[in-house]
Structure formats: C-alpha cells, structure tokens
Design a protein around this motif. Structure first.
Motif, PDB file in Angstrom:
ATOM      1  N   LEU A  70      52.346  46.342  26.757  1.00  0.00           N
ATOM      2  CA  LEU A  70      51.808  47.702  26.783  1.00  0.00           C
ATOM      3  C   LEU A  70      50.508  47.814  27.569  1.00  0.00           C
ATOM      4  CD1 LEU A  70      52.504  48.864  23.105  1.00  0.00           C
ATOM      5  CD2 LEU A  70      53.738  49.502  25.191  1.00  0.00           C
ATOM      6  N   TYR A  71      49.879  46.692  27.910  1.00  0.00           N
ATOM      7  CA  TYR A  71      48.652  46.730  28.706  1.00  0.00           C
ATOM      8  C   TYR A  71      48.930  46.902  30.199  1.00  0.00           C
ATOM      9  CZ  TYR A  71      45.612  45.490  24.822  1.00  0.00           C
ATOM     10  OH  TYR A  71      44.906  45.506  23.653  1.00  0.00           O
ATOM     11  N   PHE A  72      50.193  46.799  30.621  1.00  0.00           N
ATOM     12  CA  PHE A  72      50.511  46.843  32.055  1.00  0.00           C
ATOM     13  C   PHE A  72      50.647  48.273  32.544  1.00  0.00           C
ATOM     14  CE2 PHE A  72      51.230  42.475  31.167  1.00  0.00           C
ATOM     15  CZ  PHE A  72      51.098  41.798  32.357  1.00  0.00           C
ATOM     16  N   THR A  73      49.577  49.037  32.385  1.00  0.00           N
ATOM     17  CA  THR A  73      49.534  50.392  32.917  1.00  0.00           C
ATOM     18  C   THR A  73      49.359  50.335  34.436  1.00  0.00           C
ATOM     19  OG1 THR A  73      47.140  50.475  32.645  1.00  0.00           O
ATOM     20  CG2 THR A  73      48.483  51.214  30.772  1.00  0.00           C
ATOM     21  N   PRO A  74      49.616  51.435  35.144  1.00  0.00           N
ATOM     22  CA  PRO A  74      49.416  51.412  36.600  1.00  0.00           C
ATOM     23  C   PRO A  74      48.018  50.968  37.003  1.00  0.00           C
ATOM     24  CG  PRO A  74      50.654  53.362  35.972  1.00  0.00           C
ATOM     25  CD  PRO A  74      50.237  52.700  34.697  1.00  0.00           C
ATOM     26  N   ASP A  75      46.988  51.395  36.255  1.00  0.00           N
ATOM     27  CA  ASP A  75      45.624  51.000  36.578  1.00  0.00           C
ATOM     28  C   ASP A  75      45.443  49.494  36.403  1.00  0.00           C
ATOM     29  OD1 ASP A  75      42.964  51.146  37.261  1.00  0.00           O
ATOM     30  OD2 ASP A  75      42.296  51.748  35.255  1.00  0.00           O
ATOM     31  N   ALA A  76      45.979  48.967  35.311  1.00  0.00           N
ATOM     32  CA  ALA A  76      45.847  47.527  35.061  1.00  0.00           C
ATOM     33  C   ALA A  76      46.585  46.722  36.117  1.00  0.00           C
ATOM     34  CB  ALA A  76      46.382  47.196  33.670  1.00  0.00           C
ATOM     35  N   VAL A  77      47.782  47.161  36.482  1.00  0.00           N
ATOM     36  CA  VAL A  77      48.550  46.444  37.500  1.00  0.00           C
ATOM     37  C   VAL A  77      47.814  46.471  38.836  1.00  0.00           C
ATOM     38  CG1 VAL A  77      50.695  46.446  38.842  1.00  0.00           C
ATOM     39  CG2 VAL A  77      50.767  46.814  36.367  1.00  0.00           C
ATOM     40  N   ALA A  78      47.199  47.601  39.177  1.00  0.00           N
ATOM     41  CA  ALA A  78      46.437  47.692  40.429  1.00  0.00           C
ATOM     42  C   ALA A  78      45.254  46.735  40.414  1.00  0.00           C
ATOM     43  CB  ALA A  78      45.960  49.124  40.638  1.00  0.00           C
ATOM     44  N   ARG A  79      44.591  46.617  39.271  1.00  0.00           N
ATOM     45  CA  ARG A  79      43.458  45.699  39.175  1.00  0.00           C
ATOM     46  C   ARG A  79      43.908  44.249  39.307  1.00  0.00           C
ATOM     47  NH1 ARG A  79      38.640  47.463  36.518  1.00  0.00           N
ATOM     48  NH2 ARG A  79      38.541  49.727  36.424  1.00  0.00           N
ATOM     49  N   VAL A  80      45.021  43.925  38.659  1.00  0.00           N
ATOM     50  CA  VAL A  80      45.549  42.563  38.764  1.00  0.00           C
ATOM     51  C   VAL A  80      45.937  42.254  40.205  1.00  0.00           C
ATOM     52  CG1 VAL A  80      47.475  41.068  38.099  1.00  0.00           C
ATOM     53  CG2 VAL A  80      46.297  42.429  36.366  1.00  0.00           C
ATOM     54  N   ALA A  81      46.594  43.216  40.867  1.00  0.00           N
ATOM     55  CA  ALA A  81      47.016  43.001  42.255  1.00  0.00           C
ATOM     56  C   ALA A  81      45.813  42.777  43.168  1.00  0.00           C
ATOM     57  CB  ALA A  81      47.826  44.199  42.738  1.00  0.00           C
ATOM     58  N   SER A  82      44.714  43.477  42.910  1.00  0.00           N
ATOM     59  CA  SER A  82      43.527  43.318  43.750  1.00  0.00           C
ATOM     60  C   SER A  82      42.905  41.931  43.580  1.00  0.00           C
ATOM     61  CB  SER A  82      42.494  44.399  43.411  1.00  0.00           C
ATOM     62  OG  SER A  82      41.952  44.193  42.112  1.00  0.00           O
ATOM     63  N   LEU A  83      43.189  41.297  42.452  1.00  0.00           N
ATOM     64  CA  LEU A  83      42.664  39.955  42.197  1.00  0.00           C
ATOM     65  C   LEU A  83      43.711  38.877  42.456  1.00  0.00           C
ATOM     66  CD1 LEU A  83      40.802  40.715  38.840  1.00  0.00           C
ATOM     67  CD2 LEU A  83      39.767  40.389  41.086  1.00  0.00           C
ATOM     68  N   GLY A  84      44.793  39.262  43.135  1.00  0.00           N
ATOM     69  CA  GLY A  84      45.920  38.356  43.328  1.00  0.00           C
ATOM     70  C   GLY A  84      45.560  36.971  43.839  1.00  0.00           C
ATOM     71  N   PRO A  85      44.866  36.852  44.979  1.00  0.00           N
ATOM     72  CA  PRO A  85      44.547  35.514  45.499  1.00  0.00           C
ATOM     73  C   PRO A  85      43.735  34.670  44.521  1.00  0.00           C
ATOM     74  CG  PRO A  85      44.200  37.188  47.186  1.00  0.00           C
ATOM     75  CD  PRO A  85      44.447  37.917  45.904  1.00  0.00           C
ATOM     76  N   ILE A  86      42.779  35.293  43.837  1.00  0.00           N
ATOM     77  CA  ILE A  86      41.960  34.552  42.875  1.00  0.00           C
ATOM     78  C   ILE A  86      42.819  34.076  41.709  1.00  0.00           C
ATOM     79  CG2 ILE A  86      40.038  34.727  41.252  1.00  0.00           C
ATOM     80  CD1 ILE A  86      38.760  36.741  43.153  1.00  0.00           C
ATOM     81  N   LEU A  87      43.688  34.956  41.223  1.00  0.00           N
ATOM     82  CA  LEU A  87      44.525  34.602  40.079  1.00  0.00           C
ATOM     83  C   LEU A  87      45.520  33.492  40.433  1.00  0.00           C
ATOM     84  CD1 LEU A  87      45.225  38.133  38.552  1.00  0.00           C
ATOM     85  CD2 LEU A  87      43.691  36.370  37.690  1.00  0.00           C
ATOM     86  N   VAL A  88      46.086  33.570  41.636  1.00  0.00           N
ATOM     87  CA  VAL A  88      47.023  32.525  42.056  1.00  0.00           C
ATOM     88  C   VAL A  88      46.304  31.182  42.162  1.00  0.00           C
ATOM     89  CG1 VAL A  88      48.454  31.719  43.967  1.00  0.00           C
ATOM     90  CG2 VAL A  88      48.623  34.087  43.208  1.00  0.00           C
ATOM     91  N   THR A  89      45.126  31.197  42.771  1.00  0.00           N
ATOM     92  CA  THR A  89      44.345  29.958  42.893  1.00  0.00           C
ATOM     93  C   THR A  89      43.982  29.402  41.520  1.00  0.00           C
ATOM     94  OG1 THR A  89      43.427  30.720  45.000  1.00  0.00           O
ATOM     95  CG2 THR A  89      42.258  28.940  43.864  1.00  0.00           C
ATOM     96  N   ALA A  90      43.517  30.276  40.634  1.00  0.00           N
ATOM     97  CA  ALA A  90      43.138  29.842  39.289  1.00  0.00           C
ATOM     98  C   ALA A  90      44.343  29.277  38.540  1.00  0.00           C
ATOM     99  CB  ALA A  90      42.535  31.009  38.519  1.00  0.00           C
ATOM    100  N   THR A  91      45.502  29.901  38.719  1.00  0.00           N
ATOM    101  CA  THR A  91      46.710  29.419  38.048  1.00  0.00           C
ATOM    102  C   THR A  91      47.079  28.027  38.518  1.00  0.00           C
ATOM    103  OG1 THR A  91      47.536  31.686  37.784  1.00  0.00           O
ATOM    104  CG2 THR A  91      49.150  29.904  37.612  1.00  0.00           C
ATOM    105  N   LEU A  92      47.003  27.798  39.821  1.00  0.00           N
ATOM    106  CA  LEU A  92      47.313  26.470  40.349  1.00  0.00           C
ATOM    107  C   LEU A  92      46.337  25.423  39.832  1.00  0.00           C
ATOM    108  CD1 LEU A  92      48.190  27.404  44.053  1.00  0.00           C
ATOM    109  CD2 LEU A  92      49.782  26.758  42.228  1.00  0.00           C
ATOM    110  N   VAL A  93      45.053  25.778  39.777  1.00  0.00           N
ATOM    111  CA  VAL A  93      44.050  24.845  39.261  1.00  0.00           C
ATOM    112  C   VAL A  93      44.321  24.538  37.791  1.00  0.00           C
ATOM    113  CG1 VAL A  93      41.602  24.563  38.716  1.00  0.00           C
ATOM    114  CG2 VAL A  93      42.285  25.508  40.920  1.00  0.00           C
ATOM    115  N   ILE A  94      44.664  25.568  37.018  1.00  0.00           N
ATOM    116  CA  ILE A  94      44.950  25.376  35.593  1.00  0.00           C
ATOM    117  C   ILE A  94      46.179  24.491  35.406  1.00  0.00           C
ATOM    118  CG2 ILE A  94      45.789  26.585  33.529  1.00  0.00           C
ATOM    119  CD1 ILE A  94      43.884  28.891  34.333  1.00  0.00           C
ATOM    120  N   MET A  95      47.195  24.662  36.254  1.00  0.00           N
ATOM    121  CA  MET A  95      48.375  23.802  36.160  1.00  0.00           C
ATOM    122  C   MET A  95      48.019  22.349  36.455  1.00  0.00           C
ATOM    123  SD  MET A  95      51.160  26.335  37.984  1.00  0.00           S
ATOM    124  CE  MET A  95      52.477  25.119  37.988  1.00  0.00           C
TER     125      MET A  95
END
Length: 273
Positions: A70-95
């Motif tokens: 329920l948190y995946f509102t259009p605004d939240a999805v837009a914010r996540v998309a804007s942080l895409g490269p950072i999130l992908v990098t962080a995910t790889l580091v966490i893995m």
C-alpha cells in the motif's frame, strides 16, 4: 485438525500475544515481532514443543506483504525511480556483504552452505527462514541468526544516529487512507487470491510477494480500498514472531554458541562497513 491440536494452537497464540504485550509494556522496539519470538522461543527451549501450522506464518506474511504494497503510491514510486542507481548499487553491495557473512559462517561456525547462505543473507527473517528450510538449512539456526542480527541493528543504529546528531530532512508522508470495512474485505480477497496464485506458480515467498504486488498495483492505480488498521498489522507481526520463535529447540544452546558468535561479530563489522 483434532481438538488437542486446536487447543495447542490457541495456547501458542495466547503465549505469543502475552510476549507482545510484555514488550509493549517494556517499550521495546518492534514489540509485536520480538516479544512473541522471545517468549515462544523460551517455551520451546524449555521443551514446550510448539509447532504452529503453516497457516500462521502465511497469515503473517499476507498481512505484512499487503501493508508494504500500500506504500507504492505514484509519488512513492517516482521517488524510488529517482533513486534507482543508488538503490541498485546499494543492493549489490548488500548482497556482497551477505555473501561475506555466508563465508564467515561456513569458515568459522562450520555450518552447512544452505544454513550459512540464508542465515547470512541480509533480508527479512521470515523470508530467509522459509527459503532456508526449503533448501535444507537449519530453521533453528537461521531464525536465531536473524533475530540476533535484528537486535544488534535496532540497538546500535538508532542510538548511534542520535549520538551523531544525524537526522533526515524529508517531511514526506504517505497520503492518509481511511479504514473501510468493505474496502478492507475487498483488499483481503484480492491480496489473498494473489497469494494463492503466487504459491501455485512457485513464486519464492509467495505469501509476501503475491499480496505485496497486488496491493502495490492498487496503490499505484490510486484505487482507495482501505488502509490496514494498526491492530491488524500488529497481528501480522505477532504471527510472524510466533513462526520464528517456534523454530527453537531444547538443544539450541549446545549447538549454537559458535554460530551466534560469528553472527554477532559479522553484524557489527557489517554495520561499521
């Protein structure tokens, strides 16, 4: 299910609820998750032999998956998309960090690969427990490792941030959505069907991801069915806590000291990294 089994399940739910209430009274973090874990684990370490039906775990996953979606509102999805490269990098580091935890558990705790992989992976305790047991790992050790890591993180991170004066500056909050009984029933039906379909198509963690994606689709499409009331979210955490705590057995302290020591040290190192 025979009457005795029903009585044991009700007793288990009561014990878990008492644990949650106790941790609320103690003002502990995540009381409805950690309270049931500790109290049910203590009972099983004493020989109670609680073994909840799989429906308890799935029920908790269903609730948590739905509320996250329920948190995946259009605004939240837009914010996540804007942080895409950072999130992908962080995910790889966490893995990679999780794989280093896995190596440490194999090298120093001398556990099997499945237990080390899912016990070291940085993810939700219930999800790693399900996947670990499915691949032959020790549910007891995986549950213990994630519980200890969770305790270390919630003990170290908030106090460290407060001591360093670190705080966020994002005042965004998800848009409020009222609780509607008809909408809540509709949401339960839709996410429940999604969970069943995900399970039948062998999606990993079907009862988290199925409801999560269904609820996220509704939130993104701005279909205002209902929010999940806080008591229901607490029940979801309670059910997951019971499922995790029930994995402990009386021989735990005989087999786990080295394992828990490696989890503790690697968790602190990971936080520092």
């Amino acid at each position: 299910m025979n009457p005795l089994a029903i009585v044991r399940v009700l007793l288990l739910l009561g014990v878990g609820a008492l644990g949650g209430a106790l941790f609320v009274w103690l003002n502990a973090p995540l009381p409805w998750m950690l309270g049931p874990i500790f109290v049910v684990a203590a009972c099983n370490l004493s020989g109670a032999g609680f073994a909840p039906p799989v429906a308890i775990r799935r029920g908790g996953q269903w609730v948590i998956g739905s509320v996250l979606g329920l948190y995946f509102t259009p605004d939240a999805v837009a914010r996540v998309a804007s942080l895409g490269p950072i999130l992908v990098t962080a995910t790889l580091v966490i893995m990679l960090l999780g794989l280093s935890f896995c190596w440490a558990l194999i090298r120093f705790a001398r556990v099997d690969a499945a237990t080390a992989f899912f016990g070291g992976a940085i993810g939700g305790a219930s999800e790693m427990l399900v996947q670990g047991e499915r691949h032959g790992g020790s549910g007891q050790l995986i549950a213990a490792g994630h519980t200890l890591r969770l305790l270390i993180v919630i003990s170290v991170i908030p106090f460290s941030m407060a001591a360093l004066g670190v705080h966020g500056d994002d005042v965004w909050m998800p848009p409020p959505m009222p609780v509607s009984v008809p909408g809540l029933l509709a949401l339960a039906v839709i996410t429940g069907i999604a969970g069943v379909l995900a399970q039948r198509t062998r999606v990993p963690n079907a009862w988290v991801l199925g409801p999560l994606f269904a609820a996220a689709a509704l939130a993104y499409a701005e279909v205002p069915l209902s929010a999940l009331p806080r008591p229901l979210i607490n029940v979801g955490q309670l059910l997951l806590g019971i499922a995790i705590g029930s994995r402990f057995a009386p021989d735990f302290f005989r087999v786990a000291p080295r394992y828990l020591a490696v989890v503790a040290v690697s968790s602190v190192v990971g936080i520092g990294f």
